[in-house]
Design an enzyme around this catalytic site. Sequence first.
Site, PDB file in Angstrom:
ATOM      1  N   PRO A  11     -27.410 -22.587  19.495  1.00  0.00           N
ATOM      2  CA  PRO A  11     -26.006 -23.778  18.403  1.00  0.00           C
ATOM      3  C   PRO A  11     -26.073 -23.092  16.865  1.00  0.00           C
ATOM      4  O   PRO A  11     -26.118 -21.834  16.572  1.00  0.00           O
ATOM      5  CB  PRO A  11     -27.722 -24.677  17.767  1.00  0.00           C
ATOM      6  CG  PRO A  11     -28.825 -23.686  18.484  1.00  0.00           C
ATOM      7  CD  PRO A  11     -28.123 -23.388  19.576  1.00  0.00           C
ATOM      8  N   ASN A  12     -24.407 -23.106  16.987  1.00  0.00           N
ATOM      9  CA  ASN A  12     -23.810 -22.930  15.581  1.00  0.00           C
ATOM     10  C   ASN A  12     -23.140 -21.661  15.657  1.00  0.00           C
ATOM     11  O   ASN A  12     -23.239 -21.057  14.385  1.00  0.00           O
ATOM     12  CB  ASN A  12     -24.562 -23.042  14.079  1.00  0.00           C
ATOM     13  CG  ASN A  12     -25.390 -24.680  14.330  1.00  0.00           C
ATOM     14  OD1 ASN A  12     -24.445 -25.992  14.031  1.00  0.00           O
ATOM     15  ND2 ASN A  12     -26.811 -24.880  14.302  1.00  0.00           N
ATOM     16  N   ARG A  19     -19.738 -19.352   8.390  1.00  0.00           N
ATOM     17  CA  ARG A  19     -21.439 -20.142   8.680  1.00  0.00           C
ATOM     18  C   ARG A  19     -21.933 -19.212   7.521  1.00  0.00           C
ATOM     19  O   ARG A  19     -22.585 -17.924   7.988  1.00  0.00           O
ATOM     20  CB  ARG A  19     -21.835 -20.550   9.853  1.00  0.00           C
ATOM     21  CG  ARG A  19     -23.230 -20.526  10.141  1.00  0.00           C
ATOM     22  CD  ARG A  19     -24.625 -19.970  11.012  1.00  0.00           C
ATOM     23  NE  ARG A  19     -25.413 -21.437  10.818  1.00  0.00           N
ATOM     24  CZ  ARG A  19     -26.382 -20.482  11.764  1.00  0.00           C
ATOM     25  NH1 ARG A  19     -25.855 -20.114  13.047  1.00  0.00           N
ATOM     26  NH2 ARG A  19     -27.350 -21.506  11.601  1.00  0.00           N
ATOM     27  N   TYR A  24     -25.002 -14.039   6.970  1.00  0.00           N
ATOM     28  CA  TYR A  24     -24.679 -13.641   8.359  1.00  0.00           C
ATOM     29  C   TYR A  24     -23.687 -12.954   8.815  1.00  0.00           C
ATOM     30  O   TYR A  24     -23.081 -12.158   9.751  1.00  0.00           O
ATOM     31  CB  TYR A  24     -24.594 -15.181   9.191  1.00  0.00           C
ATOM     32  CG  TYR A  24     -25.739 -15.776   9.340  1.00  0.00           C
ATOM     33  CD1 TYR A  24     -26.833 -15.665  10.151  1.00  0.00           C
ATOM     34  CD2 TYR A  24     -25.912 -16.907   9.116  1.00  0.00           C
ATOM     35  CE1 TYR A  24     -28.566 -16.161  10.702  1.00  0.00           C
ATOM     36  CE2 TYR A  24     -27.299 -18.120   9.071  1.00  0.00           C
ATOM     37  CZ  TYR A  24     -27.899 -17.740   9.862  1.00  0.00           C
ATOM     38  OH  TYR A  24     -29.569 -18.377   9.949  1.00  0.00           O
ATOM     39  N   ASN A  80     -29.973 -14.675  21.457  1.00  0.00           N
ATOM     40  CA  ASN A  80     -30.375 -15.556  19.797  1.00  0.00           C
ATOM     41  C   ASN A  80     -29.677 -16.980  20.101  1.00  0.00           C
ATOM     42  O   ASN A  80     -29.276 -17.544  21.056  1.00  0.00           O
ATOM     43  CB  ASN A  80     -28.973 -14.930  19.341  1.00  0.00           C
ATOM     44  CG  ASN A  80     -29.159 -15.269  17.675  1.00  0.00           C
ATOM     45  OD1 ASN A  80     -29.765 -16.184  17.563  1.00  0.00           O
ATOM     46  ND2 ASN A  80     -28.769 -15.427  16.297  1.00  0.00           N
ATOM     47  N   ALA A  83     -31.118 -22.225  15.980  1.00  0.00           N
ATOM     48  CA  ALA A  83     -32.240 -22.990  15.391  1.00  0.00           C
ATOM     49  C   ALA A  83     -33.330 -23.226  16.283  1.00  0.00           C
ATOM     50  O   ALA A  83     -34.421 -23.464  16.774  1.00  0.00           O
ATOM     51  CB  ALA A  83     -31.850 -23.588  14.729  1.00  0.00           C
ATOM     52  N   HIS A  86     -37.225 -21.873  16.775  1.00  0.00           N
ATOM     53  CA  HIS A  86     -38.107 -22.129  16.107  1.00  0.00           C
ATOM     54  C   HIS A  86     -39.219 -24.106  16.666  1.00  0.00           C
ATOM     55  O   HIS A  86     -39.799 -24.793  16.244  1.00  0.00           O
ATOM     56  CB  HIS A  86     -38.051 -22.336  14.847  1.00  0.00           C
ATOM     57  CG  HIS A  86     -37.626 -21.195  14.010  1.00  0.00           C
ATOM     58  ND1 HIS A  86     -37.586 -20.080  14.439  1.00  0.00           N
ATOM     59  CD2 HIS A  86     -36.304 -21.094  13.628  1.00  0.00           C
ATOM     60  CE1 HIS A  86     -36.279 -19.320  13.572  1.00  0.00           C
ATOM     61  NE2 HIS A  86     -35.931 -19.737  13.402  1.00  0.00           N
ATOM     62  N   GLU A 104     -35.539 -11.175  22.047  1.00  0.00           N
ATOM     63  CA  GLU A 104     -34.613 -11.948  21.207  1.00  0.00           C
ATOM     64  C   GLU A 104     -34.727 -11.240  19.811  1.00  0.00           C
ATOM     65  O   GLU A 104     -35.221 -10.447  19.912  1.00  0.00           O
ATOM     66  CB  GLU A 104     -36.349 -12.864  21.281  1.00  0.00           C
ATOM     67  CG  GLU A 104     -35.632 -13.950  19.786  1.00  0.00           C
ATOM     68  CD  GLU A 104     -37.506 -13.947  19.438  1.00  0.00           C
ATOM     69  OE1 GLU A 104     -38.731 -14.212  19.966  1.00  0.00           O
ATOM     70  OE2 GLU A 104     -37.780 -15.401  18.629  1.00  0.00           O
ATOM     71  N   HIS A 106     -31.761 -11.718  15.734  1.00  0.00           N
ATOM     72  CA  HIS A 106     -31.641 -12.563  15.701  1.00  0.00           C
ATOM     73  C   HIS A 106     -30.639 -11.124  14.158  1.00  0.00           C
ATOM     74  O   HIS A 106     -31.714 -10.761  13.892  1.00  0.00           O
ATOM     75  CB  HIS A 106     -33.333 -12.975  14.207  1.00  0.00           C
ATOM     76  CG  HIS A 106     -33.708 -14.060  15.101  1.00  0.00           C
ATOM     77  ND1 HIS A 106     -33.661 -15.502  15.705  1.00  0.00           N
ATOM     78  CD2 HIS A 106     -35.430 -14.082  15.383  1.00  0.00           C
ATOM     79  CE1 HIS A 106     -34.280 -15.881  16.075  1.00  0.00           C
ATOM     80  NE2 HIS A 106     -34.982 -14.476  16.672  1.00  0.00           N
ATOM     81  N   SER A 108     -29.972 -12.301  10.895  1.00  0.00           N
ATOM     82  CA  SER A 108     -31.367 -12.119   9.923  1.00  0.00           C
ATOM     83  C   SER A 108     -32.173 -11.894  10.251  1.00  0.00           C
ATOM     84  O   SER A 108     -32.896 -12.549  11.423  1.00  0.00           O
ATOM     85  CB  SER A 108     -31.368 -13.730   9.057  1.00  0.00           C
ATOM     86  OG  SER A 108     -31.989 -14.688   9.809  1.00  0.00           O
ATOM     87  N   ARG A 113     -37.218 -15.806   5.437  1.00  0.00           N
ATOM     88  CA  ARG A 113     -36.555 -16.555   5.108  1.00  0.00           C
ATOM     89  C   ARG A 113     -37.717 -17.831   4.984  1.00  0.00           C
ATOM     90  O   ARG A 113     -38.474 -17.857   5.121  1.00  0.00           O
ATOM     91  CB  ARG A 113     -35.798 -16.531   6.011  1.00  0.00           C
ATOM     92  CG  ARG A 113     -34.232 -15.760   5.758  1.00  0.00           C
ATOM     93  CD  ARG A 113     -32.895 -16.012   6.809  1.00  0.00           C
ATOM     94  NE  ARG A 113     -32.567 -17.150   6.914  1.00  0.00           N
ATOM     95  CZ  ARG A 113     -31.691 -17.846   7.578  1.00  0.00           C
ATOM     96  NH1 ARG A 113     -31.330 -17.463   9.015  1.00  0.00           N
ATOM     97  NH2 ARG A 113     -30.771 -18.694   7.251  1.00  0.00           N
ATOM     98  N   ARG A 117     -39.006 -20.566   9.714  1.00  0.00           N
ATOM     99  CA  ARG A 117     -38.418 -19.839  10.648  1.00  0.00           C
ATOM    100  C   ARG A 117     -39.795 -18.680  10.949  1.00  0.00           C
ATOM    101  O   ARG A 117     -38.987 -17.833  11.785  1.00  0.00           O
ATOM    102  CB  ARG A 117     -37.184 -19.423  10.115  1.00  0.00           C
ATOM    103  CG  ARG A 117     -36.070 -20.005   9.830  1.00  0.00           C
ATOM    104  CD  ARG A 117     -35.037 -19.191   8.766  1.00  0.00           C
ATOM    105  NE  ARG A 117     -33.569 -20.671   8.465  1.00  0.00           N
ATOM    106  CZ  ARG A 117     -33.375 -21.280   8.329  1.00  0.00           C
ATOM    107  NH1 ARG A 117     -32.601 -20.513  10.110  1.00  0.00           N
ATOM    108  NH2 ARG A 117     -31.828 -22.185   8.058  1.00  0.00           N
TER     109      ARG A 117
HETATM  110  C1  DQA Z   1     -30.775 -16.740  13.512  1.00  0.00           C
HETATM  111  C2  DQA Z   1     -31.818 -17.300  12.685  1.00  0.00           C
HETATM  112  C3  DQA Z   1     -32.098 -18.933  12.759  1.00  0.00           C
HETATM  113  O1  DQA Z   1     -33.411 -19.351  12.422  1.00  0.00           O
HETATM  114  C4  DQA Z   1     -30.534 -19.549  12.635  1.00  0.00           C
HETATM  115  O2  DQA Z   1     -31.301 -21.177  12.559  1.00  0.00           O
HETATM  116  C5  DQA Z   1     -29.924 -19.575  13.358  1.00  0.00           C
HETATM  117  C6  DQA Z   1     -29.855 -17.785  13.649  1.00  0.00           C
HETATM  118  C7  DQA Z   1     -30.710 -15.674  12.881  1.00  0.00           C
HETATM  119  O3  DQA Z   1     -29.607 -15.211  13.430  1.00  0.00           O
HETATM  120  O4  DQA Z   1     -30.780 -15.062  11.830  1.00  0.00           O
HETATM  121  O5  DQA Z   1     -28.999 -20.175  14.034  1.00  0.00           O
HETATM  122  O6  DQA Z   1     -30.864 -16.500  14.924  1.00  0.00           O
END
Ligand code: DQA
Length: 154
Positions: A11-12, A19, A24, A80, A83, A86, A104, A106, A108, A113, A117
């Site tokens: 998501p996102n 964003r 990011y 990736n 969210a 978590h 896995e 990420h 960031s 953070r 997270r």
């Molecule tokens: C993320 C880190 C997650 O905590 C966050 O919700 C994301 C992106 C990252 O790529 O750093 O959507 O997975």
Amino acid sequence: MTQSVMVLNGPNLNLLGQREPGIYGAHTLTDVEGLCRSACAQHGMTLEFRQSNHEGVLIDWLHEAGAAQARGELAGVVFNAGAYTHTSVALHDAIKGAQVKVIELHISNVHAREPFRHHSYLSPAVQGVIAGFGVHGYQLAIAALAMDKQAEVK
Ligand code: DQA
């Protein structure tokens, strides 16, 4: 047989580039796909690159990846989960149930953070975790899958 890598984004991540660029970066998801495609080509693998905002769709793709891996067609998944990392017991169960090799990822450094997270439901079910290297983490994850593949051949 030429193997593929499946890169799954949750998501996102379709909003990458616009964003929270301070966290990011400025690269879009299309840029990331390009980086992944070059990394796969460099390692003699092909790329399947997908994004969904829906947990169930991600679960279906993990099942599909597990079946492709069992047929010897897939080296593994770079995931990736955004969210859902978590929150999702269902994604943990999907990785285990499909017996699929997952890295896995990420963008960031989630551990630097907010505390919410710091916990990942995915980490206990995956091969390894890459976090904090920006979008270049995707290339590192693809390289890790390629090294794993070579180690299996030896
Ligand atoms: C993320 C880190 C997650 O905590 C966050 O919700 C994301 C992106 C990252 O790529 O750093 O959507 O997975």
